[in-house]
Design an enzyme around this catalytic site. Structure first.
Site, PDB file in Angstrom:
ATOM      1  N   GLY A 303       0.905  -1.174  -0.228  1.00  0.00           N
ATOM      2  CA  GLY A 303      -0.142  -0.030  -0.088  1.00  0.00           C
ATOM      3  C   GLY A 303       0.797   1.076  -0.022  1.00  0.00           C
ATOM      4  CB  ILE A 305       1.967   3.577   4.835  1.00  0.00           C
ATOM      5  CG1 ILE A 305       0.838   4.573   5.120  1.00  0.00           C
ATOM      6  CG2 ILE A 305       3.030   3.584   5.947  1.00  0.00           C
ATOM      7  CD1 ILE A 305       0.030   4.260   6.424  1.00  0.00           C
ATOM      8  N   GLY A 392      -1.842  -2.116   7.084  1.00  0.00           N
ATOM      9  CA  GLY A 392      -3.065  -1.457   7.313  1.00  0.00           C
ATOM     10  C   GLY A 392      -3.006  -1.009   8.606  1.00  0.00           C
ATOM     11  CG  ASP A 433      -7.384   7.535  10.631  1.00  0.00           C
ATOM     12  OD1 ASP A 433      -7.516   8.358   9.724  1.00  0.00           O
ATOM     13  OD2 ASP A 433      -6.208   7.332  10.867  1.00  0.00           O
ATOM     14  CG  HIS A 565       2.623  27.579 -21.970  1.00  0.00           C
ATOM     15  ND1 HIS A 565       2.511  26.157 -22.138  1.00  0.00           N
ATOM     16  CD2 HIS A 565       3.781  28.068 -22.585  1.00  0.00           C
ATOM     17  CE1 HIS A 565       3.559  25.922 -22.968  1.00  0.00           C
ATOM     18  NE2 HIS A 565       4.221  27.268 -23.230  1.00  0.00           N
TER      19      HIS A 565
HETATM   20  P1  FAD Z   1      -4.811  10.615  14.745  1.00  0.00           P
HETATM   21  O1  FAD Z   1      -3.857  11.356  14.056  1.00  0.00           O
HETATM   22  O2  FAD Z   1      -4.515   9.080  14.752  1.00  0.00           O
HETATM   23  O3  FAD Z   1      -4.842  11.147  16.186  1.00  0.00           O
HETATM   24  C1  FAD Z   1      -5.352  10.634  17.276  1.00  0.00           C
HETATM   25  C2  FAD Z   1      -4.901  11.003  18.621  1.00  0.00           C
HETATM   26  O4  FAD Z   1      -5.672  10.799  19.666  1.00  0.00           O
HETATM   27  C3  FAD Z   1      -3.271  10.428  18.772  1.00  0.00           C
HETATM   28  O5  FAD Z   1      -2.414  11.801  19.039  1.00  0.00           O
HETATM   29  C4  FAD Z   1      -3.543   9.841  19.910  1.00  0.00           C
HETATM   30  O6  FAD Z   1      -2.340   9.680  20.753  1.00  0.00           O
HETATM   31  C5  FAD Z   1      -4.743  10.164  20.672  1.00  0.00           C
HETATM   32  N1  FAD Z   1      -5.319   9.488  21.423  1.00  0.00           N
HETATM   33  C6  FAD Z   1      -5.880   8.135  21.126  1.00  0.00           C
HETATM   34  N2  FAD Z   1      -6.652   7.395  22.242  1.00  0.00           N
HETATM   35  C7  FAD Z   1      -6.599   8.299  23.164  1.00  0.00           C
HETATM   36  C8  FAD Z   1      -7.153   8.299  24.510  1.00  0.00           C
HETATM   37  N3  FAD Z   1      -7.729   7.222  25.006  1.00  0.00           N
HETATM   38  N4  FAD Z   1      -6.887   9.389  25.365  1.00  0.00           N
HETATM   39  C9  FAD Z   1      -5.996  10.535  24.769  1.00  0.00           C
HETATM   40  N5  FAD Z   1      -5.390  10.424  23.653  1.00  0.00           N
HETATM   41  C10 FAD Z   1      -5.812   9.505  22.857  1.00  0.00           C
HETATM   42  N6  FAD Z   1      -2.860  10.958   5.710  1.00  0.00           N
HETATM   43  C11 FAD Z   1      -2.860  11.928   4.753  1.00  0.00           C
HETATM   44  O7  FAD Z   1      -3.938  12.446   4.505  1.00  0.00           O
HETATM   45  N7  FAD Z   1      -1.746  12.073   3.881  1.00  0.00           N
HETATM   46  C12 FAD Z   1      -0.650  11.449   4.178  1.00  0.00           C
HETATM   47  O8  FAD Z   1       0.289  11.760   3.203  1.00  0.00           O
HETATM   48  C13 FAD Z   1      -0.464  10.464   5.047  1.00  0.00           C
HETATM   49  N8  FAD Z   1       0.574   9.667   5.483  1.00  0.00           N
HETATM   50  C14 FAD Z   1       0.628   9.031   6.376  1.00  0.00           C
HETATM   51  C15 FAD Z   1       1.833   8.432   6.468  1.00  0.00           C
HETATM   52  C16 FAD Z   1       2.044   7.462   7.468  1.00  0.00           C
HETATM   53  C17 FAD Z   1       3.327   6.627   7.684  1.00  0.00           C
HETATM   54  C18 FAD Z   1       0.900   6.989   8.572  1.00  0.00           C
HETATM   55  C19 FAD Z   1       1.029   5.944   9.351  1.00  0.00           C
HETATM   56  C20 FAD Z   1      -0.193   7.776   8.297  1.00  0.00           C
HETATM   57  C21 FAD Z   1      -0.440   8.446   7.188  1.00  0.00           C
HETATM   58  N9  FAD Z   1      -1.653   9.493   7.022  1.00  0.00           N
HETATM   59  C22 FAD Z   1      -1.660  10.213   5.816  1.00  0.00           C
HETATM   60  C23 FAD Z   1      -2.788   8.969   7.537  1.00  0.00           C
HETATM   61  C24 FAD Z   1      -3.214  10.205   8.589  1.00  0.00           C
HETATM   62  O9  FAD Z   1      -2.070  10.373   9.539  1.00  0.00           O
HETATM   63  C25 FAD Z   1      -4.171   9.746   9.542  1.00  0.00           C
HETATM   64  O10 FAD Z   1      -5.354   9.770   8.561  1.00  0.00           O
HETATM   65  C26 FAD Z   1      -4.695  11.104  10.338  1.00  0.00           C
HETATM   66  O11 FAD Z   1      -3.711  11.276  11.371  1.00  0.00           O
HETATM   67  C27 FAD Z   1      -5.862  10.854  11.228  1.00  0.00           C
HETATM   68  O12 FAD Z   1      -6.098  11.616  11.958  1.00  0.00           O
HETATM   69  P2  FAD Z   1      -7.089  11.524  13.285  1.00  0.00           P
HETATM   70  O13 FAD Z   1      -7.264  12.789  14.166  1.00  0.00           O
HETATM   71  O14 FAD Z   1      -8.388  10.912  12.969  1.00  0.00           O
HETATM   72  O15 FAD Z   1      -6.148  10.703  14.232  1.00  0.00           O
END
Ligand code: FAD
Length: 592
Positions: A303, A305, A392, A433, A565
């Site tokens: 994939g 990543i 994933g 997510d 262009h």
């Molecule tokens: P997250 O970013 O996962 O944030 C969730 C937060 O909640 C975290 O900081 C976590 O510590 C906190 N948390 C969880 N449970 C608890 C709890 N119980 N108490 C307190 N805190 C908690 N997406 C793109 O659009 N473009 C890209 O280029 C891209 N590249 C990526 C590359 C990699 C290597 C990876 C792994 C992911 C990539 N993604 C990319 C995906 C992107 O990072 C995620 O889709 C995005 O971060 C999701 O945002 P979110 O706010 O849903 O969750």
């Protein structure tokens, strides 16, 4: 007495040949009514197909990697003779715009004690979804708290995802580009790589952005509570205060009383059960630590990543193998785009093992030995210096005590929401997510704004027509809306305009004319319904196609928009002209 009955795929919204990404049952399992049998994934949604009957699984007729349509046979169940047929249940969808699943709500808890903090909106998680929701809530005048286990805002995206990977990819792209200049008569020596300094650059990038976020939170008076949060009832959250790297719990606990909540706890790496605990086996976070450059590296999962990280390590000197269970890399993108990427990157790989599974990883002194099974599996186990497992991510919906607030969480850990990002509990929202595919930061941010606005009693909806996907590889691969492969599969009456970059003055001047720009139009309405680009900076260009789809543009709107262009952006206007048969930058076309 018992009967055998067949459980088939119900109406899945008109999709055909949908990919099976998970099978939850095996022969001998006992399943309940509404229990999920399989998970399906289209480019827009992940959905689970529930059982219409309770019984014992006698036969499983599908497997991960297969495809199904409405009416496909899934399993044969042995049911009690008295069981009567019930109509096929609709699959429970997990995308952002999904209605709350028809699943019984858990019984909520009840907290009667005091609270340490009180607020109008609490946001659980400080990733792009979480901080955007918190900032928007504060901007709308609500007293807002954001809870995050780590010391910094930014989540996966800023700290261990989008941003650090792009910081490394940028450096890799410059190294690669410099090599290509040799063909133009400009030769540099072999790059000298100081891996510690490179890691330092990446950390600096992260630091700049997370410091910026902290400042913006402060300016908005968003309160930051650091710790691991869990709901204890529909209006209270318990936070175990953390320190250090985020996993150390201090023992101190705080209670937050809130009027509304936005759950943004994101996702975690999906780990295969046989992955050994060894520093030479890493997930994306481990790969981003860039401890050393291996000689031979296995990427487990073809994939985005895995391929992005593979690009970085390969440019720094690693030889790559990639193993992928499905029949192609970079699933979701049209095969013609991936072919361009494959040709350009063939030199990085020793083996691309498609339709092949890794079945064992064994840590030995000389390396990690991987055993494969499938069409392209080497007969003998292979030895690697580094294995990146990138198979994933799984949602964190099941890890926040949502049940104590009465919030429904699916078996797979997604939190179903409606198109206002509302869970089944009206004052609790969920975003990012953990509400469904695609797991992308830009989706999370848009959902965050919708959730915050509804928390402020506005009438906001998540009604994006399309969400773009980009592989920031070299060349970049970007796509949005209906892909050509999908249009063919679903019998859509489509037409396309393709502009090859071999005819673009700018691409030729850049020495990068391997790519193309493709637009997909609905032949009935003439409106654009999809688009895709492969080539350097494709990700920066795809936004124009997103806007065109959102605005319902047709080929004339796009073709008659004057693009500067010479730019690569021009190729979008020209692809529209190709569709209309009026492009003068290509040999004459047949009149349409
Ligand atoms: P997250 O970013 O996962 O944030 C969730 C937060 O909640 C975290 O900081 C976590 O510590 C906190 N948390 C969880 N449970 C608890 C709890 N119980 N108490 C307190 N805190 C908690 N997406 C793109 O659009 N473009 C890209 O280029 C891209 N590249 C990526 C590359 C990699 C290597 C990876 C792994 C992911 C990539 N993604 C990319 C995906 C992107 O990072 C995620 O889709 C995005 O971060 C999701 O945002 P979110 O706010 O849903 O969750």
């Amino acid at each position: 007495m018992s009967n055998l009955i067949e459980i088939k795929v119900p109406d899945i919204g008109g999709h055909d040949n949908v990919d099976i990404i998970e099978v939850f049952v095996k022969v001998g399992d006992t399943v309940a009514v509404e229990e999920s049998l399989i998970a399906l994934e289209t480019d827009k949604a992940t959905m689970e197909v529930p059982s219409t009957h309770a019984g014992v699984v006698k036969e499983v007729k599908v497997a991960v990697g297969g495809k199904v349509s409405e009416g496909s046979l899934l399993v044969v169940l042995e049911v009690a003779a008295t069981a009567t047929a019930t109509p096929a249940a609709a699959p429970s969808p997990a995308p952002a715009t999904a209605a709350a699943a028809p699943q019984a709500a858990p019984v909520a808890g009840s907290h009667t004690g005091a609270a340490d903090y009180e607020c109008e909106v609490v946001v659980l998680g400080g990733g792009p979804g979480g901080y955007s929701a918190a900032f928007r809530s504060a901007d709308l005048g609500m007293k807002t708290i954001v809870v995050e286990r780590f010391s910094k805002l930014g989540g996966v995206c800023l700290n261990v995802g989008c941003i650090p990977s792009k910081a490394l990819l940028h450096n890799a792209a410059v190294i690669d580009e410099v090599k290509h200049l040799a063909a133009n008569g400009i030769k540099f020596g072999e790059p000298e790589i100081d891996i510690d300094a490179l890691r330092g650059f990446k950390e600096k990038v992260i630091g700049k952005l997370t410091t910026g976020l902290a400042g913006m939170a402060k300016a908005r008076k968003v309160e930051f509570v650091r710790g691991v949060a869990r709901f204890i009832d529909p209006h209270h959250m318990e936070v175990q205060i953390t320190s250090g790297d985020g996993k150390e719990v201090t023992g101190e606990t705080k209670i937050i009383k809130f009027q509304k909540a936005i759950i943004a706890a994101g996702s975690s790496v999906f780990k295969l059960p046989f992955v050994p605990n060894d520093p030479r086996v890493v997930d994306s976070t481990g790969a981003l630590e860039l401890k050393s450059v291996p000689k031979r590296m296995l990427i487990l999962g073809g994939g985005i990543i895995g391929l992005e990280m593979g690009t970085v390590y390969s440019t720094l000197g690693a030889r790559l193998d990639v193993v992928e269970m499905l029949d192609g890399l970079m699933q979701g993108a049209d095969r013609d785009l991936v072919k361009v990427w494959e040709k350009w990157n063939a030199h990085r790989f020793d083996n691309i093992m498609l339709k092949t599974k890794t079945v064992a990883l064994e840590a030995k002194e000389d390396g990690i030995w991987a055993t494969f099974e499938g069409e392209n599996a080497p007969k003998e186990p292979q030895c690697y210096d580094l294995v990146l497992h990138a198979t994933g991510r799984v949602p964190n919906g099941g890890k926040v005590g949502a049940e104590n607030a009465g919030v429904i969480v699916t078996d797979r850990g997604f939190i179903p929401v409606d198109n206002q990002m509302r869970t089944n509990v009206p004052h609790i929202f969920a975003i990012g997510d953990l509400v469904g595919q695609p797991m992308l930061a830009h989706k999370a941010v848009h959902e965050a704004h919708v959730a915050a606005e509804n928390a402020a009693d506005h009438k906001a909806f998540f009604d994006a027509r399309v969400i773009p996907g980009v592989a920031y590889t070299d060349p970049e691969v970007a796509w949005v809306g209906v892909t050509e492969d999908e249009a063919k599969k679903n019998g859509i009456n489509y037409g396309k305009g393709v502009f090859p970059w071999a005819a673009s003055g700018r691409a030729i001047a850049n020495g990068r004319d391997e790519g193309f720009t493709k637009l997909i139009f609905d032949q009935d309405t003439k409106q654009i319904i999809g688009g895709a680009i492969v080539g350097p900076h494709a990700g920066d260009m795809i936004g124009e196609i997103c806007l065109a789809i959102e605005m319902g543009c047709d080929a004339v709107d796009i073709g008659k928009t004057i693009h500067p262009h010479p730019t690569m952006g021009e190729s979008i206007g020209m692809a529209a002209e190709v569709f209309k048969g009026v492009c003068t930058d290509l040999p004459p076309q047949k009149k349409k």
